[in-house]
Design a protein around this motif. Structure first.
Motif, PDB file in Angstrom:
ATOM      1  N   GLY B 164      73.723  68.501  31.184  1.00 24.42           N
ATOM      2  CA  GLY B 164      75.140  68.870  31.119  1.00 24.42           C
ATOM      3  C   GLY B 164      75.922  68.227  29.993  1.00 24.42           C
ATOM      4  N   ASP B 165      75.357  67.200  29.374  1.00 23.19           N
ATOM      5  CA  ASP B 165      76.139  66.498  28.344  1.00 23.19           C
ATOM      6  C   ASP B 165      76.472  67.401  27.153  1.00 23.19           C
ATOM      7  OD1 ASP B 165      76.057  63.993  29.718  1.00 23.19           O
ATOM      8  OD2 ASP B 165      73.970  63.810  29.094  1.00 23.19           O
ATOM      9  N   GLY B 166      75.528  68.241  26.778  1.00 19.71           N
ATOM     10  CA  GLY B 166      75.771  69.118  25.630  1.00 19.71           C
ATOM     11  C   GLY B 166      76.909  70.087  25.900  1.00 19.71           C
ATOM     12  N   ALA B 167      76.879  70.694  27.083  1.00 17.58           N
ATOM     13  CA  ALA B 167      77.941  71.648  27.432  1.00 17.58           C
ATOM     14  C   ALA B 167      79.292  70.938  27.517  1.00 17.58           C
ATOM     15  CB  ALA B 167      77.609  72.332  28.757  1.00 17.58           C
ATOM     16  N   ARG B 193      76.334  63.914  22.055  1.00 17.30           N
ATOM     17  CA  ARG B 193      75.184  64.612  22.652  1.00 17.30           C
ATOM     18  C   ARG B 193      75.145  66.084  22.236  1.00 17.30           C
ATOM     19  NH1 ARG B 193      71.722  63.220  26.899  1.00 17.30           N
ATOM     20  NH2 ARG B 193      70.870  65.218  26.324  1.00 17.30           N
ATOM     21  N   TYR B 194      76.333  66.705  22.097  1.00 16.23           N
ATOM     22  CA  TYR B 194      76.382  68.105  21.659  1.00 16.23           C
ATOM     23  C   TYR B 194      75.891  68.213  20.218  1.00 16.23           C
ATOM     24  CZ  TYR B 194      78.341  72.459  19.857  1.00 16.23           C
ATOM     25  OH  TYR B 194      78.496  73.672  19.247  1.00 16.23           O
ATOM     26  N   ARG B 195      76.343  67.284  19.388  1.00 15.12           N
ATOM     27  CA  ARG B 195      75.997  67.363  17.969  1.00 15.12           C
ATOM     28  C   ARG B 195      74.585  66.896  17.677  1.00 15.12           C
ATOM     29  NH1 ARG B 195      81.423  64.688  15.463  1.00 15.12           N
ATOM     30  NH2 ARG B 195      82.674  66.581  15.266  1.00 15.12           N
ATOM     31  N   LEU B 196      74.150  65.917  18.423  1.00 16.49           N
ATOM     32  CA  LEU B 196      72.855  65.288  18.139  1.00 16.49           C
ATOM     33  C   LEU B 196      71.957  65.292  19.368  1.00 16.49           C
ATOM     34  CD1 LEU B 196      73.896  62.185  16.003  1.00 16.49           C
ATOM     35  CD2 LEU B 196      72.667  64.225  15.231  1.00 16.49           C
ATOM     36  N   PRO B 197      71.289  66.412  19.602  1.00 10.59           N
ATOM     37  CA  PRO B 197      70.328  66.437  20.707  1.00 10.59           C
ATOM     38  C   PRO B 197      69.301  65.325  20.524  1.00 10.59           C
ATOM     39  CG  PRO B 197      70.579  68.624  19.695  1.00 10.59           C
ATOM     40  CD  PRO B 197      71.318  67.657  18.820  1.00 10.59           C
ATOM     41  N   GLN B 198      68.725  64.885  21.642  1.00 11.86           N
ATOM     42  CA  GLN B 198      67.705  63.835  21.611  1.00 11.86           C
ATOM     43  C   GLN B 198      66.370  64.451  21.997  1.00 11.86           C
ATOM     44  OE1 GLN B 198      68.382  60.682  20.618  1.00 11.86           O
ATOM     45  NE2 GLN B 198      70.471  61.386  20.224  1.00 11.86           N
ATOM     46  N   PRO B 199      65.646  64.980  21.029  1.00  7.57           N
ATOM     47  CA  PRO B 199      64.375  65.627  21.386  1.00  7.57           C
ATOM     48  C   PRO B 199      63.422  64.596  21.978  1.00  7.57           C
ATOM     49  CG  PRO B 199      64.554  65.380  19.006  1.00  7.57           C
ATOM     50  CD  PRO B 199      65.880  64.986  19.576  1.00  7.57           C
ATOM     51  N   ARG B 200      62.753  64.964  23.054  1.00  5.70           N
ATOM     52  CA  ARG B 200      61.950  63.988  23.807  1.00  5.70           C
ATOM     53  C   ARG B 200      60.531  63.917  23.247  1.00  5.70           C
ATOM     54  NH1 ARG B 200      66.115  61.126  25.404  1.00  5.70           N
ATOM     55  NH2 ARG B 200      67.614  62.362  26.615  1.00  5.70           N
ATOM     56  N   VAL B 201      60.474  63.599  21.974  1.00  7.06           N
ATOM     57  CA  VAL B 201      59.198  63.570  21.257  1.00  7.06           C
ATOM     58  C   VAL B 201      58.238  62.562  21.899  1.00  7.06           C
ATOM     59  CG1 VAL B 201      58.129  63.040  19.035  1.00  7.06           C
ATOM     60  CG2 VAL B 201      60.270  64.345  19.119  1.00  7.06           C
ATOM     61  N   ALA B 202      58.774  61.432  22.349  1.00 11.60           N
ATOM     62  CA  ALA B 202      57.909  60.400  22.929  1.00 11.60           C
ATOM     63  C   ALA B 202      57.261  60.877  24.230  1.00 11.60           C
ATOM     64  CB  ALA B 202      58.714  59.118  23.184  1.00 11.60           C
TER      65      ALA B 202
END
Lengths: 328, 328
Positions: B164-167, B193-202
């Motif tokens: 929900g943070d992005g929305a 959070r909207y501008r900079l998603p945190q892709p869960r690469v790890a």
């Protein structure tokens, strides 16, 4: 009118083009691609914007085909065979299902003809013009490809097909007065060349086997030759009378000699420009003939960093004001 | 102001990001990519349009980062590590070199942070809004990846991070009155959070090892869950109280309970949604913890094709009017 959802649109129009198992019928967000053993991937990307790279009222079938073919042309110039592509499509608000059906039909026809499988992409809306971004993947059976750099003094300089038809086709499409004297059939032939580039895929293995340097001509012969020579740290002598012209282009230039410069500096050729070491020229020409692709030797690579020397049929040097067409 | 040519622009701003030898410093029209032995490529593509996927006056650094991260998120959900990407950039007429320098800086920062090399692309002009198309290539050490299909009854259902943070960030960015009561610091955190998603690469290797089905949540949790379940031919029971919320999102919902529905149906989460067979749940949770990525078990996959059953903290069933946000 009811609009299809993005998922329904993909399932109906694009999933049939996803013929590789790793594409999972475009039901997923990603494809799995394992190049066949011993093959390397060649990757290129080209974007087309309505009003910049094609005309908004061009048929959707040819817009789709052009988006694929400008990428196939880049692959062919690097010696690669078509393998797979992604398609990102930004659609303006007024798209219709009929337009999209035509676009998908054009895409499908070329995907099948060239053995080029859709493996993913994205469909978004845009308040701007239709924008098509393709990333294309080709296969080469080697760990090297011909680069722009690599041409050396003494190499033969070749182009495939004919030069200038795309630029003349755009003039004809815009009803430019310079082409008003041409028979309608010739104008149509030029417009078709503008709309439907002919990527020289059949020449790819011959280029891979023989070229010391290669690129596709998309921004004008003169400008793209300058790029190849700069990258190679070389120069060239070019025999302008040897530059291959189609009958329609020849007729246009006969009527308006100033058009010759447009033929050589205009964009949208999508032919291959390459250098071939002297020892390989005979084999290159013979194998190109066997592949059914016309190639013309138009000059020779020379040493030094000077601009190329262009000679007219009578041997006089000629220079060009406009070096290159830029879509940017 | 003097404008850079396309070649100069590429050489100055983008060539430094082309760290794989096969990209030839972006001096060519194509890259050569040979995946390491035993690795398969995962390919995804996402396009972003100004005014649709980001706001035109967002900082160029975060626009670039978002374009990469939405693709990295797709790769992570398929268990793949970042490898390389192509970038097609359609620039409106009013671009400035300062803007482009910022964009390239943001791109470079993330390319380095994630080990993600630029291998090609295209720069064109557009009469429309800034449009960014990325095709992303990831690596997996296997010939399979978790698909949307594959979830089976009894599997645990998980999401990473918070929902929900992005929305909410988009609401905050638009100064929506619903968030006026939040402390400024929380609004800022949501916008970030909207501008900079945190892709869960790890989390990618953990997903690859354990997930029976996985996808990234980009168009809203409720709608994307429905997609995963449809693809799997399964249903689910979801414990809404277990859906992880950030402190800012929790505070926003405490002030305006109707925002909970926006958290669950709005877009731009870029978290991983996955199903994990019961026997693997403990290992999945332990390995996620070791990877430093929060995962929350929010329910269980059930048999049948019914819509998922969402239960409130008090056990009451809840339905959602808006299934999913669509950028299309």
């Amino acid at each position: 009118m009811t609009r299809l959802s993005e998922d329904a649109l993909i399932a109906r129009y694009f999933a049939p083009l996803a013929t590789l198992p790793g594409a999972d019928g475009l039901r997923d967000d990603a494809a799995l691609l394992t190049p066949p053993a011993g093959m390397s991937l060649v990757i290129t990307a080209d974007a087309l914007v309505a009003g910049v790279h094609f005309l908004p009222d061009d048929p959707p079938e040819t817009i789709a085909a052009k988006a694929l073919r400008v990428n196939l042309s880049d692959l062919a110039a690097k010696g690669a065979q078509p393998y797979a592509f992604t398609l990102s499509l930004a659609l303006p608000g007024d798209w219709t299902e009929a337009w999209l059906a035509g676009f998908a039909a054009g895409l499908g026809r070329d995907a099948e003809a060239y053995g080029f499988a859709l493996i993913g992409g994205d469909t978004v809306k845009t308040p701007g013009p239709l924008t098509i971004a393709v990333s294309a993947f080709g296969l080469v059976p080697s760990a090297r490809i011909p680069r722009r750099a690599g041409a050396a003094a003494g190499d033969g300089l070749y182009v495939s097909g004919t030069i200038g038809d795309g630029a003349f086709g755009l003039l004809a499409r815009r009803r430019d007065a310079a082409l008003a004297g041409l028979p309608a059939g010739m104008r149509e032939a030029l417009i078709t060349r503008y709309r439907l580039p002919q990527p020289r895929v059949a020449l790819a293995p011959v280029v891979l086997a023989h070229a010391s340097a290669a690129m596709d001509i998309s921004d004008g012969f003169v400008g793209d030759l300058a790029k190849l020579l700069r990258a190679s740290g070389a120069s060239a002598e070019v025999d302008l009378a040897a530059v291959p012209l189609s009958p329609a282009a020849r007729a246009a230039i006969a009527g308006q000699p100033r058009l010759f410069e447009i033929a050589l500096t205009g964009g949208d050729d999508y032919e291959i420009l390459c250098a071939v070491p002297a020892a390989g020229c005979a084999a290159f020409e013979a194998q190109a003939r066997a592949a059914g692709v016309a190639v013309a030797r138009i000059g020779t690579i020379t040493a030094g960093a000077a601009p190329p020397l262009f000679r007219d049929a009578d041997g006089a040097a000629r220079t060009f004001a406009a070096g290159s067409f830029s879509h940017f």
